[in-house]
Design a protein around this motif. Structure first.
Motif, short mmCIF file in Angstrom:
data_model
loop_
_atom_site.label_atom_id
_atom_site.label_comp_id
_atom_site.label_asym_id
_atom_site.label_seq_id
_atom_site.Cartn_x
_atom_site.Cartn_y
_atom_site.Cartn_z
N MET A 1 3.89 11.26 -6.58
CA MET A 1 3.25 11.40 -5.28
C MET A 1 3.17 10.08 -4.55
N VAL A 2 3.30 10.42 -3.18
CA VAL A 2 3.58 9.17 -2.14
C VAL A 2 2.26 8.98 -1.94
N VAL A 3 1.79 7.49 -1.85
CA VAL A 3 0.27 7.21 -1.71
C VAL A 3 0.06 7.02 -0.19
N ASP A 4 1.02 6.48 0.66
CA ASP A 4 1.18 6.41 2.10
C ASP A 4 2.28 6.74 2.40
N THR A 5 1.86 7.71 3.82
CA THR A 5 3.07 8.22 4.42
C THR A 5 3.11 7.71 5.74
N THR A 6 2.64 6.49 6.12
CA THR A 6 2.79 5.90 7.31
C THR A 6 4.37 5.65 7.88
N TYR A 7 4.99 5.17 6.96
CA TYR A 7 6.48 4.78 7.40
C TYR A 7 7.24 6.04 7.81
N TYR A 8 6.92 7.03 6.86
CA TYR A 8 7.84 8.25 7.15
C TYR A 8 7.30 9.06 8.31
N ASP A 9 5.87 8.90 8.81
CA ASP A 9 5.48 9.49 9.88
C ASP A 9 6.14 8.70 11.01
N LEU A 10 6.44 7.40 11.03
CA LEU A 10 6.89 6.60 12.06
C LEU A 10 8.27 7.13 12.38
N LEU A 11 9.31 7.27 11.30
CA LEU A 11 10.52 7.76 11.67
C LEU A 11 10.48 9.33 11.71
N GLY A 12 9.50 10.03 11.49
CA GLY A 12 9.48 11.63 11.63
C GLY A 12 10.30 12.05 10.46
N VAL A 13 10.25 11.63 9.26
CA VAL A 13 10.82 12.43 8.39
C VAL A 13 9.65 12.68 7.25
N VAL A 57 12.14 -0.83 4.98
CA VAL A 57 11.45 -0.48 3.71
C VAL A 57 12.00 0.83 3.15
N LEU A 58 12.25 2.00 3.98
CA LEU A 58 12.62 3.01 3.52
C LEU A 58 14.11 3.20 3.29
N SER A 59 14.77 2.21 3.90
CA SER A 59 16.39 2.25 3.59
C SER A 59 16.70 1.58 2.37
N SER A 60 15.76 0.69 1.63
CA SER A 60 15.92 -0.04 0.44
C SER A 60 15.47 1.04 -0.63
N GLU A 61 16.19 1.16 -1.62
CA GLU A 61 15.64 2.03 -2.75
C GLU A 61 14.74 1.35 -3.53
N GLU A 62 14.70 -0.08 -3.64
CA GLU A 62 13.54 -0.69 -4.41
C GLU A 62 12.53 -0.64 -3.75
N LEU A 63 12.40 -1.22 -2.20
CA LEU A 63 11.11 -1.03 -1.49
C LEU A 63 10.65 0.20 -1.46
N ARG A 64 11.43 1.24 -1.35
CA ARG A 64 10.90 2.51 -0.99
C ARG A 64 10.10 3.07 -2.30
N PHE A 70 2.72 1.99 -4.37
CA PHE A 70 1.67 1.28 -4.27
C PHE A 70 1.32 1.14 -2.62
N GLY A 71 1.94 1.55 -1.73
CA GLY A 71 1.73 1.52 -0.41
C GLY A 71 2.39 0.25 0.28
N LYS A 72 1.91 -0.17 1.46
CA LYS A 72 2.63 -1.13 2.09
C LYS A 72 2.45 -2.65 1.79
N GLU A 73 1.48 -3.07 1.05
CA GLU A 73 1.31 -4.21 0.77
C GLU A 73 2.37 -4.83 -0.47
N GLU A 74 2.81 -3.96 -0.94
CA GLU A 74 3.62 -4.05 -2.28
C GLU A 74 5.11 -3.70 -1.92
N ALA A 75 5.17 -3.44 -0.81
CA ALA A 75 6.60 -3.18 -0.32
C ALA A 75 7.33 -3.94 0.54
N MET A 76 6.38 -5.09 0.70
CA MET A 76 6.99 -6.20 1.56
C MET A 76 8.33 -6.82 1.10
N PRO A 77 9.35 -7.13 2.03
CA PRO A 77 10.68 -7.53 1.54
C PRO A 77 10.27 -9.13 1.09
N GLN A 78 11.20 -9.64 0.27
CA GLN A 78 10.85 -11.00 -0.34
C GLN A 78 10.88 -12.00 0.59
#
Length: 426
Positions: A1-13, A57-64, A70-78
């Motif tokens: 289950m996806v905990v946050d859909t903000t990024y998906y909503d921004l891209l409309g996917v 974020v979504l184009s990186s398999e690891e970050l996605r 966990f949502g945005k906070e844990e998906a920041m690029p290094q």
């Protein structure tokens, strides 16, 4: 289950969207929300940055994966998010072609070259000033010494020492400027890149050259790279890059193969023809750059006229209307297209130069026998033909990157402007 859909909503996917769909969605959204497309919208830059972050974020398999759990906070690029403009520009050509053409550095290094050139100029000026001060001080010392006959011998000795020091300095090797060091490093990096690209190309061709080399193997080879071409063609300027690679591969293969027969006369003819093409490529590159520079000068002049308190007059001294905001905006968009057009021609020139060096290294490799080199040339020609035949469907063309649209738009406006100017003169 996806905990946050903000990024998906921004891209409309949807949350289960494939990577190719995410890339397509980003392209469409970035075109729509690009600040240059929305000059009157103060929030356009903010939306453009948000879309860029979502894509990173979504184009990186690891970050996605982290984002979904966990949502945005844990998906920041290094190293943090890249600037939206840099991320947008980085898609020019895409990384998908790196194993064919390496890293494009010509345009990237223009600014660096300019900065180092200015640094070297400042260093030279400082050195000249210091030398002038030393000579002035030495002259004052000698003049002071001439006032005393007792000190004549010491003055002569000091003069001799000064001359000796000057000779020592002149005999020392000239210190390299930062620009010279940078250019030497770039040459070394280029040689290393061509070496790596040559090995990669040899490995690609070996799929066919080291097979049973029958019709079935050749057809299998074609199908493999047709599938790869279908993926590469959707990159930014992907179709143009594929066709460019195909042209150089066929050109170099023909030169080599013809040189093996008829005492090399055929190869010589194709080589001369290729050099003629290189001259035309150079002319197109320079012309595109000059066209962009001319438009930039015109835009600066218009802005200056628009902001001036003085009335604007024509050649005959008659007062004319100042350029409107809309006219300035249109010219800015035209300029962006022309700059991108010049960037593409510059990139294409660099791509062709790199490819020719790589092909020469592969086909003139004396560590393998002539039969293997001939097979390599034949395989290279097949690969070139596959890339040459690549095309986009109408729907695929609609998904083309913004750069291509802007360059095409700039070309149309430039043509209309030229036709209009010609008509007025007539």
């Amino acid at each position: 289950m996806v905990v946050d859909t903000t990024y998906y909503d921004l891209l409309g996917v949807t949350t289960d969207a494939k990577s190719i769909d995410i890339k397509k969605a980003y392209r469409k959204k970035s075109v729509k929300e690009h600040p240059d497309k929305n000059p009157d919208d103060p929030l356009a830059t903010e939306r453009f940055q948000a879309i860029s972050e979502a894509y990173q974020v979504l184009s990186s398999e690891e970050l996605r994966t982290k984002y979904d759990k966990f949502g945005k906070e844990e998906a920041m690029p290094q190293n943090g998010f890249e600037d939206a403009g840099e991320q947008f520009a980085a898609i020019f050509g895409g990384e998908a072609f790196s194993s064919y053409i390496g890293e494009l550095t010509l345009l990237k290094n223009i600014q660096k070259t300019q900065e180092l050139s200015e640094e070297d100029e400042r260093a030279k000026e400082q050195e000249a000033n210091e030398k002038a001060n030393k000579e002035s001080n030495a002259s004052s010392t000698v003049e002071h010494g001439n006032n005393s006959t007792v000190q004549n011998s010491d003055v002569d000795n000091r003069g001799k020492k000064l001359t000796a020091n000057e000779e020592t300095v002149s005999s020392e090797p000239k210190k390299k400027g930062k620009l010279e060091e940078f250019e030497e490093q770039q040459m070394l990096d280029k040689e290393k890149s061509i070496e790596e690209l040559s090995r990669t190309l040899s490995d690609r061709l070996s799929i066919l050259t080291e097979s049973s080399y029958d019709d079935a193997c050749k057809e299998s080879f074609d199908r493999k790279f047709e599938e790869e071409a279908n993926m590469l063609k959707m990159e930014s300027f992907g179709l143009d890059i594929l066709h460019t690679i195909g042209d150089v591969y066929c050109e170099k293969a023909n030169i080599f193969l013809k040189s093996q027969y008829l005492w090399g006369i055929g190869g010589f003819y194709h080589s001369v023809k290729a050099k003629g093409g290189l001259v035309m490529d150079t002319v197109r590159t320079v012309s595109a750059a000059l066209d962009a520079q001319s438009t930039m000068s015109a835009l600066e002049k218009l802005k200056e006229n628009a902001n001036s308190d003085e009335p604007l007059k024509d050649e005959n001294g008659n007062v004319i209307e100042k350029p409107t905001v809309e006219e300035l905006t249109q010219l800015e968009q035209l300029l962006m297209g022309k700059v991108l057009s010049a960037a593409w021609f510059g990139s294409k020139f660099e791509i062709m130069s790199t490819l020719r060096s790589v092909c020469d290294k592969v086909l003139e490799d004396e560590t393998v026998d002539v039969t293997t080199r001939i097979r390599r040339a034949e395989a290279l020609k097949r690969l070139g033909k596959v890339f040459r035949k690549a095309y986009r469907t109408k729907i695929e063309q609609e998904d083309a990157q913004v750069f291509e649209e802007l360059v095409a738009e700039a070309s149309k406006k430039s043509h209309k402007h030229h036709s209009s100017s010609t008509a007025k003169k007539q």
